[in-house]
Enzyme design. Sequence first.
Site: not given
Ligand code: UD1
Ligand code: CA
Length: 484
Positions: A12, A15, A19, A339, A372, A393
Amino acid sequence: MDTPEGFVAIVLAAGQGTRMKSARPKVLHEIAGRPLVHWAVEAALEAGVDRCVVVIGHGADAVEASLEERFGGRVTTAVQAEQRGTGHAVQQAMAALDDHAGPLLILYGDCPLVPSEQLRALMTATTREGAALGLVTAALDDPTGYGRILRDARGRVVAIREQKDCSRDERAIHEVNPGLYAVDAGFLREAIAALGDDNAQGEFYLTDVVAAAAKQGRVVDVPGDMRDLRGVNDRADLAECARVRRDRIVAALAAGGVGFRDPSTVWIDAECVVEADAFVDAGVQLRGRCVVRAGAHIDAGAVLTDTRVEANATVLPYTVTTDATLGAHATVGPFSHLRPGTVLGPGSKVGNFSETKKTRVGAGSKVNHLSYVGDGDIGEGVNIGAGTIFCNYDGFEKHTTVLEDGVFIGSDSQLVAPVRVGRGAYVASGTTVTRDVPPDALAIARTRQQNKEGFAARLRERLGARKSHAKAPSGRDPGEGAPR
Ligand code: UD1
Ligand code: CA
């Protein structure tokens, strides 16, 4: 450990990573020269999954291009246009996997330290137990931000509760969810279809599928070590994970025979190769894809990017190189700047405060001081004196300077390219070379020297007198007498 069979990984990475407070998608921030998402994908592939689907969304084009460049066809993507939670992200991946009936490994793209052995242990346990879902859990002194593991009186995992949905008691739980799951595809399809978003963040939580599997009594949990499993949510996490990864890279190299004076100050990217008996001094950075061969010595504070250092070559302190090659026994530095396109032959030398670019330096040739040298083709046994400039140059185009074997360039010369100095020729100090020099010739272009006997003594006298007149209360106007 056996490699479990038939797994497909879902990573995944859609996101934004709010933060991080960055214009760049979080998963493209780098650790040891690799984007976060590459680390997750790499771990999954190394653990033996058949293929990998990465869910992309925020900055999709950039993330996809970066994956394509590194992994090619081994990785495909599924787009999550709107980021509505980790469960929603998995739904998008499953839509792209409707032909897959086997098990799935799910991990987050912001978890860059996860060892492939951990993934393998999870997959193996899940398959062996015939569980619908396996997950890793780990203890953490400060569990802030992580989902908490809820267990029943018999110690069985019953659910994961996100921090924002926790009661006070639940928040005090130190066992957390690092975010690694092995899941049966059939179970997952039903479970994610049933997810709701009635929670503190209004999102579809992937973590809710754990409760669904628990209700069927089909959850297995595998212990993990949080030092390997922390996620990156902000810049502090990124720096901390980078440090851990650095420690591992340096420790592995040291175990392989690389010498380090002060490992805690050295940064070496994951793609670098450093051979046994190379030595790396304090504060060195090796970035990108460097290769450092046996017996090479990289002295303090050098920063090398995409550079090859052949056997027994020496990089003296505070040298900066990019896309360069140092031949065996070559020496550069201190304070040299190589370089892109610099290729130094065996035993050649580039000394302090010299800069080179797109230049070949033949075996045993020397560019020792303050020069150079750009767009040069320098033969063997050439000596380039202090303060030489290759004028490459003309304001529009770059031109080449060719110095054939055995050429001697006197100090403070300029070579106005395109120009060629023939084999064995001399260029006298202070010469501006604008025309080719034939082999074995001497090129000299400077005004002839005159010595004026006693001139300096007379000059001192006159200037001294002028100064004392100027100080005297009523002196002559000291306007005249400039030396001629
Ligand atoms: C998540 C977990 C949490 C865990 C933590 C560990 C969930 C609901 N929570 O929280 O239990 O302890 O990771 O690190 O899963 N992402 C998507 N699509 C979205 C949302 C997120 O692809 O709609 C991806 C983000 O890019 C990221 C990952 O999922 O790589 C985790 O998302 P993030 O928002 O960081 O979750 P946490 O709040 O850390
Ligand atoms: Ca996370």
